[in-house]
Design an enzyme around this catalytic site. Structure first.
Site, PDB file in Angstrom:
ATOM      1  N   ASP A  47       1.191  -1.253   0.423  1.00 35.19           N
ATOM      2  CA  ASP A  47       0.042   0.068   0.102  1.00 35.19           C
ATOM      3  C   ASP A  47       0.876   1.312   0.035  1.00 35.19           C
ATOM      4  O   ASP A  47       1.409   1.590   0.314  1.00 35.19           O
ATOM      5  CB  ASP A  47      -1.465   0.014   1.065  1.00 35.19           C
ATOM      6  CG  ASP A  47      -2.025  -1.073   1.069  1.00 35.19           C
ATOM      7  OD1 ASP A  47      -2.393  -0.708   0.413  1.00 35.19           O
ATOM      8  OD2 ASP A  47      -1.805  -2.033   1.861  1.00 35.19           O
ATOM      9  N   ASP A 193     -10.112  -5.023  -1.949  1.00 30.85           N
ATOM     10  CA  ASP A 193      -9.559  -4.645  -1.193  1.00 30.85           C
ATOM     11  C   ASP A 193      -9.472  -4.108   0.209  1.00 30.85           C
ATOM     12  O   ASP A 193     -10.817  -2.859   0.308  1.00 30.85           O
ATOM     13  CB  ASP A 193      -8.356  -3.513  -1.593  1.00 30.85           C
ATOM     14  CG  ASP A 193      -7.118  -3.041  -0.777  1.00 30.85           C
ATOM     15  OD1 ASP A 193      -7.226  -3.587   0.499  1.00 30.85           O
ATOM     16  OD2 ASP A 193      -6.059  -2.412  -0.967  1.00 30.85           O
TER      17      ASP A 193
HETATM   18  C1  DX5 Z   1      -6.641   0.544   2.750  1.00 33.96           C
HETATM   19  C2  DX5 Z   1      -5.566   0.198   2.386  1.00 33.96           C
HETATM   20  C3  DX5 Z   1      -6.084  -1.656   2.578  1.00 33.96           C
HETATM   21  C4  DX5 Z   1      -5.650  -2.084   3.914  1.00 33.96           C
HETATM   22  C5  DX5 Z   1      -5.855  -3.839   4.389  1.00 33.96           C
HETATM   23  O1  DX5 Z   1      -6.109   1.392   2.225  1.00 33.96           O
HETATM   24  O2  DX5 Z   1      -5.572  -0.410   0.775  1.00 33.96           O
HETATM   25  O3  DX5 Z   1      -4.952  -2.691   1.544  1.00 33.96           O
HETATM   26  O4  DX5 Z   1      -4.122  -2.004   4.472  1.00 33.96           O
HETATM   27  O5  DX5 Z   1      -6.231  -3.787   5.173  1.00 33.96           O
HETATM   28  P1  DX5 Z   1      -6.582  -4.618   5.684  1.00 33.96           P
HETATM   29  O6  DX5 Z   1      -6.894  -5.986   5.753  1.00 33.96           O
HETATM   30  O7  DX5 Z   1      -6.274  -4.450   8.049  1.00 33.96           O
HETATM   31  O8  DX5 Z   1      -8.311  -4.056   6.199  1.00 33.96           O
HETATM   32 ZN    ZN Z   2      -4.518  -2.149  -0.738  1.00 33.21          ZN
END
Ligand code: DX5
Ligand code: ZN
Length: 242
Positions: A47, A193
């Site tokens: 990310d 996601d």
């Molecule tokens: C949100 C990101 C995600 C997120 C995933 O901004 O794009 O990829 O960090 O993390 P979890 O699985 O904790 O929601």
């Molecule tokens: Zn992400």
């Protein structure tokens, strides 16, 4: 046998997980990645946040370049105006590179320019271009872009933070996008996601998601290896032959 192209490999693995690395123990990243490899995870999700498109700032090209090993690098750019930035991420070895439809006035041009770039790890592998949609963006925004992408990712949380709850209306959006993609002549993957947990991953996979991003539910500070295996095993029961 030549290496499978990234898109074909992802299709063959579908549904599978792309594990978010930023929720790992970043000071022990090498062993966290080895742990994922041991479980059979094939895709790592990075990310990238610029402090502008979303409030937080995370990592950039040098960090991604430092990621070595067999995991495919799935780079999610939460950055404003990616037009002048995508080449750097491709150069540092992104296999999948996702930009946000909301992030650039000229998003079609960004995707077109990505289409002319090659995978820096191995040109034969191909570069998978992804387009991501925030939860508040109508899925119809995808239609003019579908000729220029290999993956569509629906954010199931508002981007910017890990550990948020899955927004339930995402299921209706998955269904809409799944239908839209079925009408296309080209193979386009469907990603989801945010907010994916051990409790909801089966339902998300069954709804038709191919690449399912999960971060904090794997790296929960307790049992990351067991969590990753659980996610993979759950999805393997839904495996759809390519
Ligand atoms: C949100 C990101 C995600 C997120 C995933 O901004 O794009 O990829 O960090 O993390 P979890 O699985 O904790 O929601
Ligand atoms: Zn992400």
């Amino acid at each position: 046998m030549p290496p499978l192209q990234a898109l074909q490999l992802l299709r063959e693995l579908s549904p599978t997980v792309s594990v978010g690395l930023l929720t790992a123990d970043l000071l022990r990243l090498g062993s966290e990645i080895s742990l994922l490899e041991r479980t059979g995870v094939r895709v790592a999700h990075v990310d990238v946040m610029d402090g502008c498109f979303v409030p937080a700032m995370t990592v950039g090209p040098p960090w991604i370049k430092a990621l070595k090993g067999p995991l495919l690098k799935d780079v999610h750019l939460m950055v404003r105006d990616p037009i002048g930035k995508v080449a750097d991420y491709v150069a540092c070895g992104a296999d999948v590179i996702t930009v946000h439809v909301e992030a650039d006035l000229h998003i079609h041009r960004v995707l077109q320019s990505l289409g002319k770039m090659v995978n820096a790890n191995d040109p034969a592998r191909g570069l998978v271009r992804g387009i991501a949609l925030n939860p508040g963006t109508p899925v119809e925004a995808l239609e003019p872009l579908l000729d220029e992408v290999e993956m569509v990712t629906l954010l199931a949380v508002n981007p910017g933070w890990g550990g948020q709850s899955f927004i339930p209306s995402t299921f209706a959006r998955i269904e809409k996008v799944r239908r839209l993609l079925q009408q296309q002549k080209r193979d386009i993957l469907l990603g989801v996601d945010g907010g994916v947990t051990r409790a909801n991953i089966a339902e998300i996979g069954a709804a038709g998601a191919d690449i399912i991003v999960t971060g904090s539910a794997v790296f929960d500070g307790k049992a990351p290896e067991e969590n990753a295996r659980f996610m993979l095993e759950t999805l393997s029961r839904l495996h759809r032959p390519a």
